[in-house]
Motif scaffolding. Structure first.
Motif, PDB file in Angstrom:
ATOM      1  N   LEU A  31      41.466  43.271  23.830  1.00  0.00           N
ATOM      2  CA  LEU A  31      41.051  43.490  25.124  1.00  0.00           C
ATOM      3  C   LEU A  31      42.004  44.213  26.141  1.00  0.00           C
ATOM      4  CD1 LEU A  31      38.778  43.678  27.300  1.00  0.00           C
ATOM      5  CD2 LEU A  31      39.477  40.860  27.884  1.00  0.00           C
TER       6      LEU A  31
ATOM      7  N   PHE B 285      44.293  44.209  34.496  1.00  0.00           N
ATOM      8  CA  PHE B 285      44.527  42.818  34.964  1.00  0.00           C
ATOM      9  C   PHE B 285      45.312  42.544  36.299  1.00  0.00           C
ATOM     10  CE2 PHE B 285      44.344  42.924  30.126  1.00  0.00           C
ATOM     11  CZ  PHE B 285      43.164  42.332  29.862  1.00  0.00           C
TER      12      PHE B 285
ATOM     13  N   LEU C 181      34.826  36.933  28.710  1.00  0.00           N
ATOM     14  CA  LEU C 181      34.896  38.090  27.683  1.00  0.00           C
ATOM     15  C   LEU C 181      35.589  37.901  26.517  1.00  0.00           C
ATOM     16  CD1 LEU C 181      33.706  40.960  26.739  1.00  0.00           C
ATOM     17  CD2 LEU C 181      35.540  41.808  28.168  1.00  0.00           C
TER      18      LEU C 181
ATOM     19  N   LYS D 178      43.465  54.789  36.566  1.00  0.00           N
ATOM     20  CA  LYS D 178      43.414  54.255  37.762  1.00  0.00           C
ATOM     21  C   LYS D 178      44.511  54.660  38.397  1.00  0.00           C
ATOM     22  CE  LYS D 178      40.709  50.245  36.425  1.00  0.00           C
ATOM     23  NZ  LYS D 178      40.555  48.766  36.505  1.00  0.00           N
TER      24      LYS D 178
ATOM     25  N   LEU E  62      35.362  46.053  25.274  1.00  0.00           N
ATOM     26  CA  LEU E  62      35.023  46.635  26.558  1.00  0.00           C
ATOM     27  C   LEU E  62      33.592  46.675  27.177  1.00  0.00           C
ATOM     28  CD1 LEU E  62      35.777  50.541  26.066  1.00  0.00           C
ATOM     29  CD2 LEU E  62      34.450  48.962  24.598  1.00  0.00           C
TER      30      LEU E  62
ATOM     31  N   ALA F 126      38.470  42.661  39.510  1.00  0.00           N
ATOM     32  CA  ALA F 126      39.833  42.623  40.122  1.00  0.00           C
ATOM     33  C   ALA F 126      39.981  43.203  41.459  1.00  0.00           C
ATOM     34  CB  ALA F 126      40.903  43.429  39.306  1.00  0.00           C
TER      35      ALA F 126
ATOM     36  N   ARG G   9      41.104  41.603  45.112  1.00  0.00           N
ATOM     37  CA  ARG G   9      42.142  42.111  45.766  1.00  0.00           C
ATOM     38  C   ARG G   9      41.760  42.071  47.104  1.00  0.00           C
ATOM     39  NH1 ARG G   9      42.572  45.656  41.496  1.00  0.00           N
ATOM     40  NH2 ARG G   9      41.519  47.300  42.400  1.00  0.00           N
TER      41      ARG G   9
END
Ligand code: ATP
Length: 234
Positions: free
Chosen positions: A14, A18, A28, A54, A114, A194, A198
């Motif tokens: 995976l 993170f 998962l 990203k 995924l 995530a 945040r």
């Protein structure tokens, strides 16, 4: 890749940012481990060193993300963090990561886990559509994706993909050009990301029960550095 018959060693992987690890990632990994059963010995969670897709401005340092994962995984013997992407410079392409796994563990079948949104984006990944030469996919649906829709999605990516008799509980399976299989594994998708963690953190709100306690302790220890990184993206 050849379709696995469970005779060869197997490992699930995976990958992710993170940033931070959360319970969606862990569930998962745990549920895929159970569903794959004897096909795999364990699951590696692989933090991305430099995500190609990203924004990296808000990314916590690799060391801290990996330390949070290791702390979260400590009680789970069949799950481990692998830091191999920090050993390479440049963008962390999954193609390169899987090649490194094959070099380190020849003769092993790799099952790349995924979510369905990421599966749909494979054409944007470096050599994404060639990845079935190196791994099988285990795809978990986000939202109401039916097995038929999963098969349509898979054929949209690889027009010659065909249904295959191997299937995980409640799922379907497609054979892909290159030899890998794409397993559809219908697990419940926990409503956690995530990004939301945040946001909550920066708003001074609780992230209890979203981030595993051991990882949360590290977030608290590094509170100031974290605010600086995560604010950068605001
Ligand atoms: P962000 O919100 O910053 O985009 P994320 O929560 O999606 O991050 P990633 O580290 O990018 O986390 O995800 C790693 C992998 O875990 C991806 O394959 C993603 O589809 C999957 N994943 C993320 N959140 C969940 C969830 N709640 N349930 C199941 N899988 C998830």
């Amino acid at each position: 890749m050849t379709a696995s018959n469970g005779q060869r060693p197997g490992r699930a992987i995976l990958g992710g940012s993170f940033n931070p690890p959360h319970v969606g990632h862990l569930r998962l990994a745990v549920e895929a481990r159970e569903a794959l059963g004897h096909l795999v010995q364990g699951v590696d969670l692989v933090p991305c060193a430099q995500p190609p897709h990203k924004k990296t401005g808000n990314l916590l340092p690799f060391e801290l993300r990996a330390a949070m994962l290791e702390a979260a995984l400590a009680p789970l013997p069949q799950l481990r963090c692998n830091r191999l992407e920090a050993l390479r410079d440049g963008p962390s392409y999954t193609w390169d990561t899987l090649r490194a796994y094959h070099a380190a563990e020849p003769g092993t079948d790799f099952y790349f886990l995924l979510g369905s949104p990421d599966f749909a984006l494979l054409p944007t990944w470096q050599r994404g559509l060639e990845l079935p030469r190196l791994c099988h996919f285990v795809v978990v649906p986000r939202g109401d994706l039916t097995p038929d829709e999963f098969m349509d999605m898979t054929r949209a990516l690889w027009p010659t993909a065909s249904e295959h008799p191997s299937a995980l509980p409640g799922g379907v399976c497609m054979a892909l050009p290159g030899g890998g299989l794409a397993y559809f594994l219908p697990l419940p998708w926990l409503a956690v990301s995530a990004s939301r963690i945040r946001e909550l953190w920066l708003a001074g709100r609780s992230v209890d029960y979203l981030v595993p306690e051991a990882a949360l302790n590290l977030l608290r220890t590094h509170r100031q550095a974290i605010a600086a990184h995560w604010r950068e993206a605001q």
